[in-house]
Each structure stands twice: as structure tokens, then as C-alpha cells.
Scaffold this motif. Structure first.
Motif, short mmCIF file in Angstrom:
data_model
loop_
_atom_site.label_atom_id
_atom_site.label_comp_id
_atom_site.label_asym_id
_atom_site.label_seq_id
_atom_site.Cartn_x
_atom_site.Cartn_y
_atom_site.Cartn_z
N HIS A 48 18.60 -47.72 -26.99
CA HIS A 48 17.59 -48.58 -27.60
C HIS A 48 17.75 -50.00 -27.06
CE1 HIS A 48 16.50 -45.37 -30.40
NE2 HIS A 48 17.80 -45.18 -30.58
N PRO A 49 16.72 -50.86 -27.17
CA PRO A 49 16.80 -52.22 -26.62
C PRO A 49 17.93 -53.04 -27.23
CG PRO A 49 14.53 -51.65 -27.15
CD PRO A 49 15.37 -50.56 -27.70
N LYS A 50 18.56 -53.86 -26.38
CA LYS A 50 19.64 -54.75 -26.82
C LYS A 50 19.09 -56.11 -27.21
CE LYS A 50 24.26 -56.34 -25.40
NZ LYS A 50 24.94 -55.76 -26.56
N TYR A 51 18.11 -56.61 -26.45
CA TYR A 51 17.49 -57.90 -26.75
C TYR A 51 15.98 -57.73 -26.77
CZ TYR A 51 22.08 -59.68 -25.31
OH TYR A 51 23.42 -59.89 -25.19
N CYS A 52 15.31 -58.66 -27.45
CA CYS A 52 13.85 -58.64 -27.55
C CYS A 52 13.32 -60.05 -27.35
CB CYS A 52 13.40 -58.08 -28.90
SG CYS A 52 11.62 -58.19 -29.18
N ILE A 53 12.33 -60.19 -26.47
CA ILE A 53 11.65 -61.47 -26.23
C ILE A 53 10.24 -61.34 -26.80
CG2 ILE A 53 10.86 -63.13 -24.51
CD1 ILE A 53 12.99 -62.01 -22.61
N GLU A 54 9.95 -62.12 -27.82
CA GLU A 54 8.63 -62.08 -28.45
C GLU A 54 7.72 -63.11 -27.79
OE1 GLU A 54 8.87 -62.52 -32.63
OE2 GLU A 54 10.14 -60.75 -32.93
N GLY A 110 16.85 -63.62 -23.58
CA GLY A 110 15.66 -64.01 -24.32
C GLY A 110 15.46 -65.49 -24.52
N LYS A 111 16.31 -66.35 -23.93
CA LYS A 111 16.15 -67.79 -24.10
C LYS A 111 15.09 -68.31 -23.15
CE LYS A 111 18.65 -72.17 -23.76
NZ LYS A 111 19.94 -72.82 -23.39
#
Length: 593
Positions: free
Chosen positions: A281-287, A318-319
Motif C-alpha cells: 500500500h502507499p507509504k506517502y500521499c501528495i494531495e 510529499g513536501k
């Protein structure tokens, strides 16, 4: 590939004087009839002779069949039909044996077609998905003649509305048939089993165990059922399977599958998910604040183009690093990599006919084209190392060659703080009133904050009560039920005594049409007269605005105005789905007389 003169190109360069341009105009054919996007373009030495060809997955617009085209120079060398629209094209090395000839992979529908030496080599099909048990049971009953086709249709429609899993292709085709054709369809498919198949939405390549340019690579597929699959390059078995919260549309990978890799997937829900090795499953998410239109990895930065006409730079965690605003909508994106100078930059094709090249926030170059560019590809073509290939919205083909003496210099970009930040603001002097107000806020800050919070909570309470009252009395112009997603608003035109009343009705659902609605107008017959106060609404297709028009005649000569209540009802039901109050003007002309 020899460069053409500027007169042959009809003024398609970034500057009017070709001597000052960084590009040589090699070829321009506005009638090439190539319609594709960047994911379906690939450059490779398909025959191992040092001559790089262009592979195009052509969409075949205007009812034409999709085709696989291979170009050598400006001419189409071979072309073959495709069974479905292409989703992506990629070239990769399958094995270490000599000769080191790359294979071509083309994703189309639920399959990946692999070619070697431009001949069909292997066909990989996505594994079938398990059908819905209720759907399977209904078809079994229909095959045994235990239910009639009309009952089967009603039950399948109920499953389609409530089940999370989509129906099979067989059931969807059955629901589109007329009543007279249903029985023949059921008899025809009695012996066939239900199959539910997903399709490929995006594809890229991932190095297997070495980072070398000529190393063996795996195929990475994104599918419509929100999964990512990594395929073995030799046996074409599934090495890894990962799940996503939404359907992937763009992929970017880095690293090696056997060592460590990162995978970034831009999805339809407007988010970018980062996955690593051994993570299901995803480790990081960028909205994102808007839908992505492209995803490119430049060194360790993910560059995302959005529908808000802007480029954004993110780290793999994601930064957000920077944002650059574009002068027009972004149609396509791709990577420009100049190996001789170690340059990596992002190319963005805009709707105003520009192709902009950025390194981070810095604008390096602008290319003007006679038509909007819909696909971009940069690399070795023929025997030229730095060739830019573009296709336009009208089906044209543009080929440019980067000059060997060309050096991209940062200019025109917004590096660092904007110039306005260095300007001094004309701050006025502190007045006596300002000082008194400051002292008052310091002394009574807590009481002022409490008073503000009290007023804010009262405002929210009154708004909630008004909204609840509107829902209970069906006075809301927006439907509150998910089964009937409707929106209604009315427009009154005219000076009197006759007015034109236009009712705009819209289906706000994403995919389900609405049928069987009625519109009724309630009014004071002593004040107004309507020749048409009752409407039968046609089929409402999602997303379209349907105007319903009638005329209202004012009967009063005293200038009295009133409201007309508009109700939207379902056939056979008395409770309205939604309503609107139309404030009608009075007959001011007769009142003045």
C-alpha cells in the motif's frame, strides 16, 4: 537526418531568425495524420543497426481503427492495426543475450503486446477478476429459464446501483438492449460463463537489478481496478502486486526491482501516491488542489502539471518545493535529457501553441509551434542524439534537432523571491485612533474573542436551521438524496405584462442518467396566467443543462408581485424531489397607467 531551411518549415521556430535559435527545423508535416499523446511515443533501435525509429500508438480519430505506426525519419515505415485504443508504449531489454535488441511493449485494453524486430512475440493478458456472486446467480437462473429477461434486467439494474464491483461486459450489454432483443441475447449466451476483465491505464519500465542504461527492465502496469503490477521481463509472470486508493493514470519509477525502488502514481482522485519495495500500500500521499495532467521525475524531484495551469515540484515524501504558473493550459509533458551536458528538464506543451522547457523553476527555452502540441518525445532519432519530436492537435508532425553548440541558460524564469518583495511599502504613520484601538484590543482581547465566537456559533446555528427547514419542506433547489442528484434554478426575463420563465434542470451525478421526471408550477391564478404549467422532463444525461421554457402573463393592473413555486416530482410520487421559489415582478406598466 539533414536539417531543412527555415523557409521549408514555414516559421515554426522559437525565434524568427534561425541563427539565434537553439533548434534546427528538420521536418514539419501538418498532414501527417498522427493523433496520439506522450505516453504512446517511444524511440528505440528496434533492429540493432544503430538507426533509432519512432514508435507511435495512433488513436485513430474520426472512427478510424487504432494503429501501431513505426516511423523512420519523416516517413511511416510500417503500420499495423490494434484491437483497442493504445494506453502506453515502452521499449525495454528482456534478456542479456546477444544481439541486444530492445523489445517493444504496447498496452491496449486488457493486454500488453510485445514485439521483437517489429514482429509479434508475446501477448500478456491481465488476470480475470471474480464476477459478482449475485450477478452469477441471476445468469444461472436465466439459463435454466427460472426468471424471465425483464426480471433479469430489473435485478441487474439493482445490483449495478448498489454493488461496489462493476458488472461484467455481458451484463452491461444486456442492459442496453430493447425488450424484444433480450430473450435472443440470453439464449445466445447460455453456454458462456461470465467474465469480468479490467484494462490497463498506464505503463512504464523499471530496471530489474542493474542501473545501467542497457540493463534488463521489468514492465510496470497500472490497471482500472486500482492495482499496480510488476511483470517479469522473460516469463511475463507477475512479480509484485500493489493496491492504490484510486485508478492510476501516470507512473514514475526510480531504482531497481531487486534492490530498492520508489514508485509514484498520479491517480484520478487528484492525489499522488508513493510506494516503495515490499510495500503493498502507499507509504506517502501528495494531495493536489486540481487534477494532474502529467508526472515527470527530474533527479529526485517529482514535477506535476495540474489543470490549474501550473507546474509543482515535490520531494518523494510529499513536501512542496516550488510552483510555476503557466500562461495557458498544459496539454502534455515529458522529460528532456541531454546526456552530453548532464541536463534534465521538463517540457510542457501548452494550449496557446508554446512548448516551455523548465529546469526546476527556471525557464530555459520557449518553442512556438503553428498548432497546439499534444505529445512530446526527446531522444536519439535516426543518428541524431538530441531530437525533439512533437505531434499537434490537428495531426501534424514536427521534428527539431538541438544544435550541438546550444547551451540552455536560465532566463525568464522566476528564481528566488519576486522583485516586488524588495520594494518598500508606504506604511502610514500611527494615528491616535490606531493607538487607542490597539490598547483596547490588548486589554479586552479575551472578551472580544468570546463575543466573536458567540456570534459565529449563532450564525452557524441559524444557517443549519434554515437548511434543515428547506430540506424538510422541499424548498431546496438542490436534491438532498443521492439517488436523485438534481439541481434546479430559474431565470425570469421581460418587462411585462408577459414574462419568459426558463427553468434550468441539471443531473449532477457522474454516470447515471435520470428518467421519468415531471415539473409542475404552482401560482396564484388571480395574478398570473401560464399557458404551460406542466412539463414532462426528457432523459437527463449527467453533466448537461436542460432548459425548460414557458411564458407568464401578469393579470393584475395594480403592480402586485407574487411567487411561483416550481416542483420537480417523480412519476407516481406525490412528494417533490426538489423545488424552487421564483419571485415574479408585477405588471409595473399597467400600474403606472
Amino acid at each position: 537526418m539533414a536539417a531543412a531551411s527555415s523557409s521549408d518549415y514555414d516559421g515554426c521556430g522559437a525565434e524568427s531568425n534561425e541563427a539565434n535559435s537553439k533548434w534546427l527545423d528538420a521536418h514539419y508535416d501538418p498532414m501527417a495524420n498522427i493523433h496520439t499523446f506522450s505516453a504512446c511515443l517511444a524511440l528505440a533501435d528496434l533492429h540493432g543497426d544503430g538507426e533509432y525509429k519512432l514508435v507511435v500508438g495512433d488513436l485513430g480519430p474520426g472512427g478510424q481503427q487504432p494503429r501501431l505506426k513505426v516511423l523512420k525519419g519523416p516517413l511511416v515505415m510500417t503500420e499495423s492495426p490494434l484491437p483497442a485504443l493504445p494506453a502506453a508504449a515502452a521499449t525495454f531489454l528482456m534478456e542479456q543475450h546477444e544481439p541486444r535488441t530492445p523489445a517493444l511493449a504496447l498496452a491496449s485494453g486488457p493486454c500488453v503486446y510485445v514485439y521483437k524486430n517489429l514482429r509479434p512475440y508475446f501477448k500478456f493478458s491481465l488476470p480475470q477478476l471474480p464476477p459478482n456472486p449475485l450477478e452469477q446467480d441471476l445468469w444461472n437462473q436465466a439459463k435454466e429459464d427460472r426468471i424471465d429477461p425483464l426480471t433479469l434486467k430489473e435485478m441487474l439494474e439493482s445490483i449495478r446501483e448498489t454493488a461496489e464491483e462493476p458488472l461484467s461486459v455481458q451484463s452491461l450489454r444486456f442492459l442496453q438492449l430493447e425488450l424484444s432483443e433480450m430473450e435472443a441475447f440470453v439464449n445466445q449466451h447460455k453456454s458462456s460463463s461470465i467474465k469480468r476483465q479490467t484494462v490497463i491505464t498506464t505503463m512504464t519500465t523499471l530496471k530489474k537489478n542493474l542501473a545501467d542504461e542497457d540493463a534488463v527492465s521489468c514492465l510496470v502496469l497500472g490497471t482500472e481496478n486500482k492495482e499496480l503490477l510488476v511483470l517479469d521481463p522473460e516469463a511475463f509472470t507477475i512479480l509484485a502486486k500493489m493496491s492504490l486508493p484510486s485508478v492510476p493514470v501516470f507512473l514514475e519509477v526510480s531504482g531497481q526491482f531487486d534492490v530498492e525502488f520508489r514508485l509514484a502514481a498520479a491517480c484520478r482522485n487528484g492525489n499522488i501516491y508513493i510506494l516503495r519495495r515490499d510495500s503493498k500500500h502507499p507509504k506517502y500521499c501528495i494531495e493536489l488542489s486540481a487534477q494532474p495532467v502529467g508526472l515527470i521525475r527530474v533527479h529526485k524531484v517529482l514535477v506535476v502539471g495540474s489543470t490549474q495551469d501550473s507546474l509543482h515540484g515535490f520531494t518523494h515524501k510529499g513536501k512542496k518545493l516550488w510552483t510555476v504558473q503557466m500562461p495557458a493550459a498544459i496539454l502534455t509533458m515529458n522529460l528532456l535529457e541531454q546526456h552530453s551536458r548532464g541536463l534534465q528538464a521538463v517540457m510542457a506543451g501548452l494550449a496557446n501553441g508554446e512548448v516551455r522547457i523548465y529546469r526546476d523553476k527556471a525557464l530555459l527555452n520557449v518553442i512556438h509551434t503553428p498548432d497546439a502540441v499534444t505529445s512530446l518525445c526527446f531522444g536519439r532519432y535516426g543518428r541524431e542524439d538530441n531530437t525533439l519530436i512533437m505531434t499537434t492537435r490537428g495531426g501534424g508532425l514536427i521534428i527539431k534537432i538541438l544544435k550541438r553548440t546550444a547551451v540552455f541558460v536560465e532566463g525568464g524564469g522566476e528564481v528566488g523571491p519576486p522583485p516586488a518583495q524588495a520594494m518598500k511599502l508606504n506604511v502610514p504613520r500611527k494615528t491616535r485612533l490606531y493607538v487607542d484601538q490597539t490598547l483596547r484590543e490588548r486589554e479586552a482581547g479575551t472578551a472580544m474573542h468570546r463575543a466573536f465566537q458567540t456570534d459565529l456559533y449563532l450564525l452557524r446555528l441559524r444557517a443549519a436551521r434554515a437548511y434543515l427547514q428547506a430540506l424538510e419542506s422541499s424548498l431546496s433547489p438542490v436534491s438532498a438524496t443521492a439517488r436523485e442528484p438534481l439541481k434546479l434554478h430559474a431565470v425570469v426575463q421581460g418587462l411585462g405584462p408577459t414574462f419568459k420563465l426558463t427553468l434550468h434542470l441539471q443531473n449532477t451525478s457522474t454516470a447515471r442518467p435520470v428518467l421519468g421526471l415531471l415539473v409542475c408550477c404552482l401560482y396564484n391564478e388571480a395574478l398570473y396566467s401560464l399557458p404551460r404549467a406542466f412539463f414532462k422532463v426528457p432523459l437527463l444525461v449527467p453533466g448537461f443543462n436542460y432548459p425548460l421554457e414557458t411564458f407568464v402573463e401578469s393579470l393584475s393592473n395594480k403592480g402586485i408581485s407574487d411567487i411561483i413555486k416550481v416542483l420537480v416530482l417523480r412519476e407516481g410520487q406525490s412528494a417533490p424531489l426538489l423545488s424552487a421559489h421564483v419571485n415574479m415582478p408585477g405588471n409595473e406598466g399597467l400600474a403606472a397607467a
